[in-house]
Design an enzyme around this catalytic site. Sequence first.
Site, PDB file in Angstrom:
ATOM      1  N   LYS A  50     -16.939  -1.705  23.346  1.00 32.85           N
ATOM      2  CA  LYS A  50     -16.192  -2.955  23.573  1.00 32.85           C
ATOM      3  C   LYS A  50     -15.018  -2.712  24.528  1.00 32.85           C
ATOM      4  CE  LYS A  50     -17.325  -5.280  19.226  1.00 32.85           C
ATOM      5  NZ  LYS A  50     -17.911  -6.496  19.791  1.00 32.85           N
ATOM      6  N   ARG A  73     -12.335   9.646  17.042  1.00 39.63           N
ATOM      7  CA  ARG A  73     -12.466  10.761  16.102  1.00 39.63           C
ATOM      8  C   ARG A  73     -13.002  10.253  14.751  1.00 39.63           C
ATOM      9  NH1 ARG A  73     -10.330   9.170  12.193  1.00 39.63           N
ATOM     10  NH2 ARG A  73      -8.225   9.297  11.364  1.00 39.63           N
ATOM     11  N   LYS A  83      -7.029  13.176   1.365  1.00 39.46           N
ATOM     12  CA  LYS A  83      -6.515  11.811   1.182  1.00 39.46           C
ATOM     13  C   LYS A  83      -6.970  11.221  -0.154  1.00 39.46           C
ATOM     14  CE  LYS A  83      -5.301   7.824   3.893  1.00 39.46           C
ATOM     15  NZ  LYS A  83      -5.254   7.222   5.212  1.00 39.46           N
ATOM     16  N   ASP A 102      -9.552   4.646   7.433  1.00 39.32           N
ATOM     17  CA  ASP A 102      -9.376   5.361   8.705  1.00 39.32           C
ATOM     18  C   ASP A 102     -10.369   6.510   8.891  1.00 39.32           C
ATOM     19  OD1 ASP A 102      -8.332   6.941   6.715  1.00 39.32           O
ATOM     20  OD2 ASP A 102      -6.620   7.630   7.871  1.00 39.32           O
ATOM     21  N   LYS A 142       8.587   2.873  13.261  1.00 43.00           N
ATOM     22  CA  LYS A 142       8.888   3.566  12.010  1.00 43.00           C
ATOM     23  C   LYS A 142      10.281   4.210  12.128  1.00 43.00           C
ATOM     24  CE  LYS A 142       5.780   6.057   9.865  1.00 43.00           C
ATOM     25  NZ  LYS A 142       4.607   6.883   9.483  1.00 43.00           N
ATOM     26  N   GLU A 169     -10.400   2.155  12.329  1.00 43.07           N
ATOM     27  CA  GLU A 169      -8.961   2.056  12.628  1.00 43.07           C
ATOM     28  C   GLU A 169      -8.786   2.187  14.139  1.00 43.07           C
ATOM     29  OE1 GLU A 169      -5.036   3.999  10.808  1.00 43.07           O
ATOM     30  OE2 GLU A 169      -6.028   5.320  12.225  1.00 43.07           O
ATOM     31  N   ALA A 181       3.968  10.952  20.061  1.00 37.67           N
ATOM     32  CA  ALA A 181       3.304  11.092  18.751  1.00 37.67           C
ATOM     33  C   ALA A 181       2.622  12.462  18.619  1.00 37.67           C
ATOM     34  CB  ALA A 181       2.285   9.977  18.553  1.00 37.67           C
TER      35      ALA A 181
HETATM   36  P1  0O2 Z   1      -4.999  11.504  11.712  1.00 34.51           P
HETATM   37  O1  0O2 Z   1      -5.519  12.880  11.674  1.00 34.51           O
HETATM   38  O2  0O2 Z   1      -4.307  11.161  13.013  1.00 34.51           O
HETATM   39  O3  0O2 Z   1      -5.967  10.461  11.309  1.00 34.51           O
HETATM   40  P2  0O2 Z   1      -2.967   3.847   4.828  1.00 34.51           P
HETATM   41  O4  0O2 Z   1      -4.107   4.467   5.637  1.00 34.51           O
HETATM   42  O5  0O2 Z   1      -2.755   2.388   5.144  1.00 34.51           O
HETATM   43  O6  0O2 Z   1      -3.070   4.161   3.404  1.00 34.51           O
HETATM   44  P3  0O2 Z   1      -1.294   5.468   6.389  1.00 34.51           P
HETATM   45  O7  0O2 Z   1      -2.321   6.558   6.480  1.00 34.51           O
HETATM   46  O8  0O2 Z   1       0.142   5.904   6.302  1.00 34.51           O
HETATM   47  O9  0O2 Z   1      -1.609   4.523   5.215  1.00 34.51           O
HETATM   48  O10 0O2 Z   1      -1.497   4.460   7.612  1.00 34.51           O
HETATM   49  P4  0O2 Z   1      -0.714   4.283   8.970  1.00 34.51           P
HETATM   50  O11 0O2 Z   1       0.742   4.121   8.772  1.00 34.51           O
HETATM   51  O12 0O2 Z   1      -1.434   3.141   9.636  1.00 34.51           O
HETATM   52  O13 0O2 Z   1      -0.937   5.666   9.741  1.00 34.51           O
HETATM   53  C1  0O2 Z   1      -2.209   6.152   9.983  1.00 34.51           C
HETATM   54  C2  0O2 Z   1      -2.269   7.047  11.201  1.00 34.51           C
HETATM   55  O14 0O2 Z   1      -1.274   6.691  12.172  1.00 34.51           O
HETATM   56  C3  0O2 Z   1      -2.028   8.524  10.936  1.00 34.51           C
HETATM   57  O15 0O2 Z   1      -3.253   9.087  10.574  1.00 34.51           O
HETATM   58  C4  0O2 Z   1      -1.536   9.015  12.291  1.00 34.51           C
HETATM   59  O16 0O2 Z   1      -2.619   9.173  13.191  1.00 34.51           O
HETATM   60  C5  0O2 Z   1      -0.710   7.840  12.771  1.00 34.51           C
HETATM   61  N1  0O2 Z   1       0.698   7.921  12.341  1.00 34.51           N
HETATM   62  C6  0O2 Z   1       1.309   7.129  11.430  1.00 34.51           C
HETATM   63  N2  0O2 Z   1       2.599   7.446  11.324  1.00 34.51           N
HETATM   64  C7  0O2 Z   1       2.823   8.458  12.171  1.00 34.51           C
HETATM   65  C8  0O2 Z   1       4.003   9.217  12.514  1.00 34.51           C
HETATM   66  O17 0O2 Z   1       5.088   9.014  11.987  1.00 34.51           O
HETATM   67  N3  0O2 Z   1       3.850  10.182  13.451  1.00 34.51           N
HETATM   68  C9  0O2 Z   1       2.658  10.430  14.058  1.00 34.51           C
HETATM   69  N4  0O2 Z   1       2.630  11.396  14.973  1.00 34.51           N
HETATM   70  N5  0O2 Z   1       1.537   9.750  13.751  1.00 34.51           N
HETATM   71  C10 0O2 Z   1       1.621   8.777  12.823  1.00 34.51           C
HETATM   72  P5  0O2 Z   1      -3.375  10.416   9.668  1.00 34.51           P
HETATM   73  O18 0O2 Z   1      -4.441  10.183   8.676  1.00 34.51           O
HETATM   74  O19 0O2 Z   1      -2.076  10.840   9.131  1.00 34.51           O
HETATM   75  O20 0O2 Z   1      -3.832  11.529  10.646  1.00 34.51           O
END
Ligand code: 0O2
Length: 226
Positions: A50, A73, A83, A102, A142, A169, A181
């Site tokens: 898409k 990914r 998780k 996710d 954040k 996601e 990030a």
């Molecule tokens: P990965 O390996 O990148 O997937 P929820 O899923 O709703 O229960 P969550 O997981 O806190 O709650 O959701 P949110 O806030 O949408 O964040 C999900 C993903 O966003 C994270 O995935 C990160 O990829 C990114 N992210 C969120 N907050 C931060 C941050 O403060 N710093 C950075 N660098 N990335 C962030 P994962 O699963 O942690 O990791």
Amino acid sequence: MENNEEIYLDDEFMSNLMENDAIGSFIRQGEAFKTLMAYYKCAIMEIETKFNVLNEDFSAEYDRNPIETVKTRLKSPESIIEKLHRKQLPFSAESIEQNLNDIAGVRVICAFPEDIFLLSDCLLQQDDVKLIKKKDYISNPKPNGYRSLHLIVEVPIFLHTEKRFMKVEVQFRTIAMDFWASLEHQIYYKKGHDAIELREELKNCAEVSAALDLRMQNIRAQINEE
Ligand code: 0O2
């Protein structure tokens, strides 16, 4: 030759193992897990396509590409287990599908913040895409400075016997937000590093880079007006 004796697993032994044993349940979960991961891969392909289509469309119509890169990914088994454990959820394919949003991830990197909102609107207008959840960390960053727009969407995948709805996601970021990030992720998010002075510096960098994103967006707007 006692130690090298081969064990033959006959059908009865296998079916007892599969039906009654914890190992059987583990193996069955393993199969269900593999199938579920294949479905998530298909959903990733749908969403990626898409965005590729939208990029081509904008390129043909306006001679510009709003997307710099699309990264995808599939969450690793280790991260999934971690998780589920953290959220005290059961370890099963069903639980993964119901509770985790996710597993399939698509990250769309744009040059300018306004392209993020343009692309997310374009995606959500498509009649086979259903919005499940939206987190706008660009309008509301954040506390640590993290900026990104997160959507959880559901899309259909068409299998040989059924149509299945899968969650994906989608994270939208500018190049600068992505750079920030990645650095922050290396330092804290996964490794639990705890240097307070770095936190302040990182937050400051996030603000400077957000301001730069907007200044460069203004330059583009001026060029377009001219
Ligand atoms: P990965 O390996 O990148 O997937 P929820 O899923 O709703 O229960 P969550 O997981 O806190 O709650 O959701 P949110 O806030 O949408 O964040 C999900 C993903 O966003 C994270 O995935 C990160 O990829 C990114 N992210 C969120 N907050 C931060 C941050 O403060 N710093 C950075 N660098 N990335 C962030 P994962 O699963 O942690 O990791």
